[in-house]
Design an enzyme around this catalytic site. Structure first.
Site: not given
Ligand code: KIV
Length: 270
Positions: A44, A112, A114, A181
């Site tokens: 994204d 995926k 988050e 991340e």
């Protein structure tokens, strides 16, 4: 060699470093696949590097599906992972499954999402529907309103413990791999030792099972490269130079040249 599957990625842990990179359309998917990466993430991040938004929050499921289809049309050998955008999975397990199914229909091999332990039910539901899930913890840009901006994560023991718990719950929920991340290297290293699924890091140091970067950072197509990314080429300057040359040739009447022109086959007398 056949197409890379989620199971192949799991088997790479401890054997070979996993290479993941973003791509958002047909030509970039062809380029990164020709380079031999293992995983293509239709991230994204396209909201910022392709659509010109200031964050990933405005990116819609529809945007992501258009770009996932374009990547899938390149028929890459690499595993294609579709990134579930803000608003496409938070509200319920059924919403999450429906969104993941749209990605699978668009050609994604996995999705995926988050979030850590708070989204383990979503991960479980999507996996139950038959779609492999990649987790994503640490800095989660879709939660930047709550996190208060793009800050590194896990530099204090309490935060590190929370990240470790998130990683374990994401694994227990059935995720096949985990993006970490912008965390302290020590935390990502600890998580990598503790979980049996591969960790794929961005800005979280050297001790992970793989690395991921945004393609436009690698190519120098972004205005600012984050400190943890590496610009391998300055394509922006090369592109500006090429277009300037074209502009100058048009102004001077040098383009098109004789080799770019077709001629009539008979006298045109109209
Ligand atoms: O959207 C994206 O590109 C990502 C990577 C930074 C992991 O989520």
């Amino acid at each position: 060699m056949g197409r890379v599957t989620a199971r192949d990625i799991v088997k790479m842990k401890g054997r070979e470093k996993i290479v993941m990179v973003t791509a958002y359309d047909y030509p970039t998917a062809r380029i990164v696949d020709e380079a031999g990466v293992d995983v293509i993430l239709v991230g994204d991040s396209l909201g910022m590097v392709v659509l010109g938004y200031e964050s990933t929050l405005p990116v819609t499921l529809e945007d992501m599906i258009i770009h996932t289809r374009a990547v899938a049309r390149a028929k890459p050998r690499a595993l294609v992972v579709g990134d579930m955008p803000f608003g496409s999975y938070e509200s319920s397990d059924s919403r999450a499954v429906e969104s993941a199914i749209e990605f699978a229909r668009a050609g994604a091999d996995a999705v995926k999402l988050e979030g850590g332990s708070e989204y383990s039910d979503r991960i479980r539901s999507i996996v139950r529907a038959g779609i492999p899930v990649m987790g994503h913890i640490g800095l989660t840009p879709q939660r930047m309103l709550r996190l208060g901006g793009y800050r590194p994560q896990g530099r204090r023991a309490a935060e590190a413990r929370e990240l470790l718990r998130d990683a374990e719950e994401v694994e227990a929920a059935g995720a096949f791999s985990l993006v970490i991340e912008f965390t302290a290297e020590e935390v990502a290293a600890r998580i990598t030792e503790r979980v049996s699924i591969p960790t794929i890091c961005i800005g979280s140091g050297r001790k992970c099972d793989g690395q991921v970067l945004v393609l436009h950072d690698i190519l120098g197509l972004t205005a600012h490269t984050p400190p943890f990314a590496k610009r391998y080429i300055d394509l922006w300057s090369l592109a500006v130079k090429a277009v300037k040359e074209y502009k100058n040739e048009v102004r001077k009447g040098l383009f098109p040249g004789e080799e770019h022109v077709i001629h009539a086959k008979e006298k045109i007398d109209v």
